[in-house]
Design a protein around this motif. Structure first.
Motif, short mmCIF file in Angstrom:
data_model
loop_
_atom_site.label_atom_id
_atom_site.label_comp_id
_atom_site.label_asym_id
_atom_site.label_seq_id
_atom_site.Cartn_x
_atom_site.Cartn_y
_atom_site.Cartn_z
N GLY A 61 51.19 37.69 34.99
CA GLY A 61 48.98 37.48 35.15
C GLY A 61 48.47 36.65 35.65
N MET A 62 48.20 35.66 35.28
CA MET A 62 47.55 34.21 35.55
C MET A 62 48.03 33.63 37.40
SD MET A 62 47.43 31.55 32.74
CE MET A 62 47.54 29.74 33.05
N THR A 63 49.32 34.25 37.90
CA THR A 63 49.19 33.94 39.41
C THR A 63 48.89 34.62 39.83
OG1 THR A 63 51.78 33.15 38.64
CG2 THR A 63 50.69 33.85 40.74
N VAL A 64 48.81 36.58 39.11
CA VAL A 64 47.78 37.11 39.82
C VAL A 64 46.66 37.14 40.60
CG1 VAL A 64 47.30 40.17 40.73
CG2 VAL A 64 50.07 38.79 39.44
N GLY A 65 45.61 36.92 39.05
CA GLY A 65 44.32 36.82 39.26
C GLY A 65 43.92 34.92 39.83
N ASN A 66 44.69 34.42 39.59
CA ASN A 66 44.18 33.22 40.92
C ASN A 66 44.06 33.30 41.75
OD1 ASN A 66 43.92 29.94 40.78
ND2 ASN A 66 46.08 30.56 41.98
N LEU A 67 45.40 33.99 42.63
CA LEU A 67 45.08 34.36 43.89
C LEU A 67 44.23 35.62 44.41
CD1 LEU A 67 49.12 34.43 44.40
CD2 LEU A 67 47.28 33.05 45.32
N VAL A 68 44.27 37.12 43.22
CA VAL A 68 42.83 37.32 43.67
C VAL A 68 41.63 36.54 43.23
CG1 VAL A 68 41.15 39.18 42.76
CG2 VAL A 68 44.19 39.74 43.36
N GLY A 69 41.57 35.55 42.53
CA GLY A 69 40.25 35.19 41.93
C GLY A 69 39.29 34.07 43.72
N GLY A 70 40.49 33.15 43.92
CA GLY A 70 40.75 32.29 45.00
C GLY A 70 39.57 33.72 46.18
N ARG A 71 39.99 34.90 46.42
CA ARG A 71 39.13 35.23 47.16
C ARG A 71 37.48 35.54 46.93
NH1 ARG A 71 41.93 36.54 52.17
NH2 ARG A 71 44.33 36.44 52.22
N LEU A 72 37.50 35.94 45.62
CA LEU A 72 36.29 36.03 44.93
C LEU A 72 35.35 34.94 45.15
CD1 LEU A 72 37.37 37.57 41.42
CD2 LEU A 72 36.09 39.08 43.87
N ALA A 73 36.10 33.83 45.12
CA ALA A 73 35.31 32.82 44.96
C ALA A 73 34.50 32.42 46.63
CB ALA A 73 35.90 31.49 44.50
N ASP A 74 35.28 32.53 47.45
CA ASP A 74 34.81 32.33 48.70
C ASP A 74 33.74 33.34 49.39
OD1 ASP A 74 36.39 30.58 49.50
OD2 ASP A 74 38.47 31.29 50.03
N SER A 75 33.85 34.33 48.67
CA SER A 75 32.58 35.46 49.07
C SER A 75 31.96 35.38 47.82
CB SER A 75 33.55 37.10 47.86
OG SER A 75 33.71 37.15 47.14
N GLY A 76 32.01 34.42 47.22
CA GLY A 76 30.26 34.04 46.47
C GLY A 76 31.12 34.33 44.97
N ALA A 77 31.00 32.43 44.51
CA ALA A 77 31.50 32.06 43.44
C ALA A 77 30.63 32.47 42.53
CB ALA A 77 31.61 30.60 43.18
N LEU A 78 29.41 32.34 42.16
CA LEU A 78 28.02 32.95 41.17
C LEU A 78 28.46 34.68 41.06
CD1 LEU A 78 26.58 31.66 39.10
CD2 LEU A 78 25.04 31.75 40.65
#
Length: 373
Positions: free
Chosen positions: A234-251
């Motif tokens: 789950g962490m592996t999948v979530g981390n990759l998705v999280g990287g894209r979410l961060a680039d679209s607006g971290a806060l």
């Protein structure tokens, strides 16, 4: 974390004989000690070495990890193991922070979050493969064997870094004073608080997943490794998705993910006695919490100004404050006889508190930039 019961039984035999719950809770200090080493080392080491060549630094830190793991395996008493884990944690924050800067530069403009996620994917894949494998080794051959194998992996990693990571200079204009200037920014402190508190719930549960599987779900020790694989996947999948979410607006990503984490922990508490549902929830739990990490690091880099080396390292300080906080609070509620599922409720409270801090950060940012609000 997977061999915590073995550490407790071996190094705290008298306490184990009278109360395994108390022994496991006290053994959690080993986790807390490492986390505190990370917190102390992240700011001091990163600030002091910001101008040095980055590749040489990560090699030196990997060597330090190797030595720290060997000392942990050789320590004869519980107290010395705690000290060894503290020393081993000192280079952690600076290592991953500088590695993230290397990756962010290699990825190019507009992809910092994905660069951070690339480095963090090493941690998440380790949770799929390494942690379960080491847990099995610890259960079969003793927890000390686990640390020796970890030391061997670190030695191989040191060689791999030396052979494959390109040379990259440090920041020649960096000074300790300039790096530490980041601490004058209120938004830096708020971002650190979000990471420390918001992710504390993950570590409250993760630190005690072994007794959750064996005592709550009623499964044998062999199933602990599968539980760790579920979390790591789950962490592996979530981390990759999280990287894209961060680039679209971290806060923005932070304020969306924290309520999801709180809700997921409630679900985990509700289904933990059913093995299949427990493992499914552990996968989701790993995904939603890991997705938060790149956003926290990107947020720190956004608000730290010129102190980018320190900002990248501080993310790991925040994570390990959460590690120490979560492990300590999770152990406290277990020792207080609230049961092995009580850490899930600790996590809910910490996620909600982290959300409140993130909302304060957003409100202050909009007040400073009315056109953005």
């Amino acid at each position: 974390m997977g061999v915590l019961p073995q550490i407790a039984q071996d190094l705290l035999p008298q306490l184990w004989a009278t109360s395994p719950e108390d022994a496991i809770a006290r053994a959690g200090v080993v986790i807390t000690a490492y986390a505190l080493g990370v917190v102390l080392g992240a700011a001091t080491i990163a600030a002091a070495t910001a101008k040095l060549p980055r590749r040489s630094l990560v090699i030196a830190f990997a060597v330090a990890f190797t030595v720290g793991s060997i000392l942990s395996a050789m320590a004869p008493t519980f107290e010395l193991v705690v000290i060894a884990r503290f020393l081993a944690g000192l280079p952690h924050g600076a290592y991953f922070g500088i590695a993230s800067l290397i990756a962010a530069d290699l990825m190019g403009p507009g992809k910092r979050g994905q660069g951070v996620a690339l480095v963090m994917s090493g941690l998440t894949i380790a949770n799929v493969v390494g942690v379960p494998a080491i847990t099995v080794v610890g259960q079969q051959f003793g927890w000390r064997a686990s640390y020796y194998i970890v030391a061997a992996v670190f030695a191989l990693a040191t060689a791999a870094i030396a052979l494959t990571v390109p040379r990259q200079p440090g920041n020649p204009r960096a000074t300790i004073r300039a790096e530490l200037s980041a601490f004058r920014q209120p938004q830096v402190w708020l971002a650190l608080a979000v990471g420390s508190v918001g992710l504390g719930g993950f570590f409250a549960v993760y630190s005690y997943v072994a007794p959750m599987v064996t005592e709550v779900a009623g499964l044998g020790q062999g199933w602990v490794s599968l539980a760790l694989v579920c979390i790591g996947s789950g962490m592996t999948v979530g981390n990759l998705v999280g990287g894209r979410l961060a680039d679209s607006g971290a806060l923005r990503a932070i304020t969306v993910l924290l309520p999801v984490i709180a809700a997921w922990l409630v679900l985990l508490w509700a289904v933990a006695e059913q093995p299949f549902l427990l493992f499914a929830c552990l996968f989701g739990f790993g995904a939603v919490t890991s997705a938060l990490v790149p956003s926290i690091q990107t947020r720190l880099m956004d608000v730290a100004g010129r102190a980018q080396t320190l900002a990248a390292a501080l993310n790991h300080a925040a994570l390990n404050v959460g590690n120490a906080l979560g492990a300590a609070l999770g152990g406290a509620v277990i020792a207080a006889q609230f049961g092995y599922l009580a850490p899930a409720w600790v996590g809910v409270g910490l996620a909600v508190l982290g959300l409140l801090v993130a909302l304060v950060s957003r409100a202050l940012e909009r007040r400073g930039n009315p056109a953005d609000g």
